[in-house]
Structure formats: C-alpha cells, structure tokens
Design an enzyme around this catalytic site. Structure first.
Site, short mmCIF file in Angstrom:
data_model
loop_
_atom_site.label_atom_id
_atom_site.label_comp_id
_atom_site.label_asym_id
_atom_site.label_seq_id
_atom_site.Cartn_x
_atom_site.Cartn_y
_atom_site.Cartn_z
N HIS A 250 0.56 3.51 -1.40
CA HIS A 250 0.87 4.41 -2.51
C HIS A 250 -0.08 5.58 -2.64
CE1 HIS A 250 2.25 0.27 -3.49
NE2 HIS A 250 3.36 0.93 -3.58
N GLU B 45 1.08 5.56 -7.27
CA GLU B 45 1.36 6.79 -6.52
C GLU B 45 1.18 8.02 -7.41
OE1 GLU B 45 5.16 7.04 -4.40
OE2 GLU B 45 5.07 9.21 -4.68
N SER C 132 8.91 0.18 -7.66
CA SER C 132 9.72 1.21 -8.31
C SER C 132 11.08 1.34 -7.65
CB SER C 132 8.97 2.55 -8.24
OG SER C 132 9.79 3.60 -8.68
N ASN C 133 11.11 1.39 -6.33
CA ASN C 133 12.41 1.64 -5.70
C ASN C 133 13.35 0.45 -5.85
OD1 ASN C 133 12.73 0.30 -2.81
ND2 ASN C 133 10.57 0.81 -3.09
S1 SF4 Z 1 9.27 4.07 0.07
FE1 SF4 Z 1 9.18 6.06 1.08
S2 SF4 Z 1 7.24 6.98 0.42
FE2 SF4 Z 1 7.15 4.79 -0.07
S3 SF4 Z 1 6.15 3.87 1.70
FE3 SF4 Z 1 8.36 3.80 2.09
S4 SF4 Z 1 8.80 5.67 3.28
FE4 SF4 Z 1 6.80 5.92 2.31
#
Ligand code: SF4
EC number: 1.17.7.4
Length: 347
Positions: A88, A140, A237-238
């Site tokens: 991050h 991040e 988060s994602n």
């Molecule tokens: S989600 Fe995107 S920014 Fe985060 S580590 Fe993976 S490639 Fe990198």
C-alpha cells in the site's frame, strides 16, 4: 492484458455458480507476497513487515507462521533489522524514520501506487491543490497524502464535495486511491467538476487495472445472481467495493467472507445462481474452498464469466533482487503463470 467479449450468460433453473474472471491476486499483491517469501528464504526469519503486507488475513497468517513479524510502525523494529514496506506504500516520513533506525528496507509498494505518489509530488511542486479521492485512514491514502501534506486534501465520497475548500479554483487536480469503486469515484469527480469547472484530471487512471477488471467481471454476472459471495478481508478496500458493485449491478444479495467457513447456509435458501469473486489480495485456494462448499450444497455446475485476461507481472523490488543475486538465489516467480515481467520505474 486484454478485454474479452464475455459469452452471454444463459438463464437456468438448475443450481449453478457463476465464477468471475479476473478475480483474486493482482500483480502488485503477487509481487509483495513473493517479496516477503523471498526475503525469508534468503535472509532467514525474522523479517519485519510494516502493516499487513496485503489486506488478507490468510496471507498474513501464513507469512507470520513462516517468520514474518508484522508491526505498525518502524519504532517497533530493532535497529538495523530488515523491514518490508507493504504493497500500500508509505509516506516519506516513514522512510525517514526507517533510515534513522538504520533499517534495511525492502520496498514492496505496488508500482501503481508509486505512480500516484509521483503524481502527488509533481502537482504539489507546481503548487496545485490536490483532491485525493479515497478513504481517510487507509494506509494507501496516508502514504499518498504524506507525499505532499500541505497540498493534499482527502475527499471520501461524493457527499463530501460540498465541504472542499481550495485556494485557487483554477489550479486544482484530482487523484485517487487505486482500489475504489469506479462509478462512485466518477460521481465524486462529476460533483467536484460542477463546483470547480477547471478541475484537472490525473494524467492516467489511478484506479488500477485489477480493481477495474474485477468490478467489470462482477457487474457482468451480478444481474443473474441471487447471491454474490465476495472472498476478501474486511480491511480490503477492493473486496468491500466488490460487494457494493454487485448490489448496484443487480445481485439480490451479496456478502463478503474471509473463507468458506463464514458462509451462512441460510444465504443460499431459495437461490439458484450464486456468483463468486475475490478481491485482489485473495489467494485462489480460498476461492476454491468456497466452490467446494457450494458444490457440497448442490451448486455443482460452475461457469466462468470472463471479461478480461491479465498477464501483468512486476519485477521484484530492486533491493531484494540485488540481495537474491548476491546470495546466488534466482528470481523465480512460479505463483501465477504471468508471462510479462515489467521493469519497475525508479521511485
Ligand atoms: S490492487 Fe492494484 S494498486 Fe493495489 S496492489 Fe493490486 S495492482 Fe497494485
């Protein structure tokens, strides 16, 4: 990496699983996890890691069992010890504090996060007000904001746009955290631009390819699903965004689980189609456990819904690559079968 025209999803009356692709590990997570593994192999335990190397409980526990010690701050690391910075990213203040303790650092910051840091530095140098769309408190965001604390303000959501204050409405730019919802971010930008028509865009997308690809795939399958199960940790988060995207795209319900054991059987009551995906920090083995769990409850038909093919791979942090070479170890990358190793630009 290429976008793929997905095959149409045919309606069904029998129980089935729609499995999103791409899902799971991205290039930045793969690189960060391999960096800790290689550091342990090459230098032996302990290897200190600042924060969770990636936001996944299983990954962190596995590395801890192998000798990684996770710390919150550099002052918890003995002077002169080896410390890995997580995917991050970190602020310059953290780097300085590590240097002051003579720590031997390995920087596993994802190169796509480093790109956003560089944007912040560049726009701050040109004296812009920088509106960083992201979540306050996320590592991040702390790292990126720390590159230019006097120029950056964080905008958490579209609803915060009205509170934004800038010095010169002609000289503002937005940048973002890499793992946000694309749709919500664009809504924040739209509202910012309503207030500040001269708002500049970042030079390229800050929401990374992996985040975008996983959201596109889940959007494709969600309208067909009674339930979408997202494998990922609560602080990822994602992964959390994937639940939101699934619901917005038409899934009747959606849940995030760290592992199959967290699935409540009642979620499947009356369900015919279950969607499955995983965040960018999730090893495939955890997804497979969910597939096996569903198989045991009659969801034996698994259909992959692929919207893109990914083959990106980042080379290991250079300080680690040097260490591997000096120790006579090869930089082998067996994990994901990616084909292209991209050099990482100097930070
Ligand atoms: S989600 Fe995107 S920014 Fe985060 S580590 Fe993976 S490639 Fe990198």
């Amino acid at each position: 990496m290429t976008a793929t025209a997905p095959a149409p999803i045919s309606p069904t009356t029998t129980k089935r699983v729609l499995l999103a692709a791409p899902r799971g590990y991205c290039a930045g997570v793969d690189r960060a996890v391999v960096a800790v593994e290689k550091a342990l192999e090459t230098y032996g335990a302990p290897v200190y890691v600042r924060k969770e190397i990636v936001h996944n409980k299983h990954v962190v526990e596995t590395l801890r069992d192998r000798g990684a010690i996770f710390v919150n701050e550099t002052d918890e690391v003995p002077e002169g010890a080896r410390l890995v910075f997580s995917a991050h990213g970190v602020s310059p203040a953290v780097r300085e504090s590590a240097a002051a303790r003579s720590l031997d650092t390995i920087d596993a910051t994802c190169p796509l996060v480093t790109k956003v840091h560089k944007e912040a530095v560049r726009f701050a140098k040109d004296d812009y007000d920088i509106l960083l769309i992201g979540h306050t408190g996320h590592e991040e965001v702390e790292g990126t904001a720390g590159e230019a604390p006097d120029h950056v303000q964080v905008v958490n959501s579209p609803d915060e746009v009205d509170q934004v204050q800038v010095r010169d409405p002609q000289k503002i730019v937005w940048i973002s955290q890499t793992t946000l919802s694309v749709d919500e971010t664009m809504e924040t930008v739209r509202r910012l631009r309503d207030r500040f028509p001269e708002l500049q865009d970042p030079p390229s997308d800050d929401i990374c390819y992996a985040t975008q690809n996983r959201q596109v795939a889940v959007k494709k399958l969600a309208p067909e699903c009674d339930v979408v199960i997202v494998v990922g940790s609560a602080n990822s988060s994602n992964s959390v965004r994937l639940v939101e995207v699934a619901l917005q795209a038409g899934a009747r319900t959606s849940y995030r689980v760290d592992r199959a054991a967290e699935i409540d059987p009642s979620w499947l009551d009356g369900a015919t189609t279950v969607g499955v995906t995983s965040g960018a920090s999730v090893p495939e083995i955890l997804v497979q456990d969910v597939i096996d769990y569903l198989d045991g409850r009659g969801f034996a038909d698994v259909q992959e819904v692929r919207t893109a093919t990914e083959d990106l791979m980042f080379s290991l942090p250079r300080e680690l690559a040097r260490g591997l070479k000096a120790a006579g170890h090869e930089e082998k990358r067996p994990r994901r079968g990616a084909r292209t190793a991209l050099p990482v630009e100097p930070a």
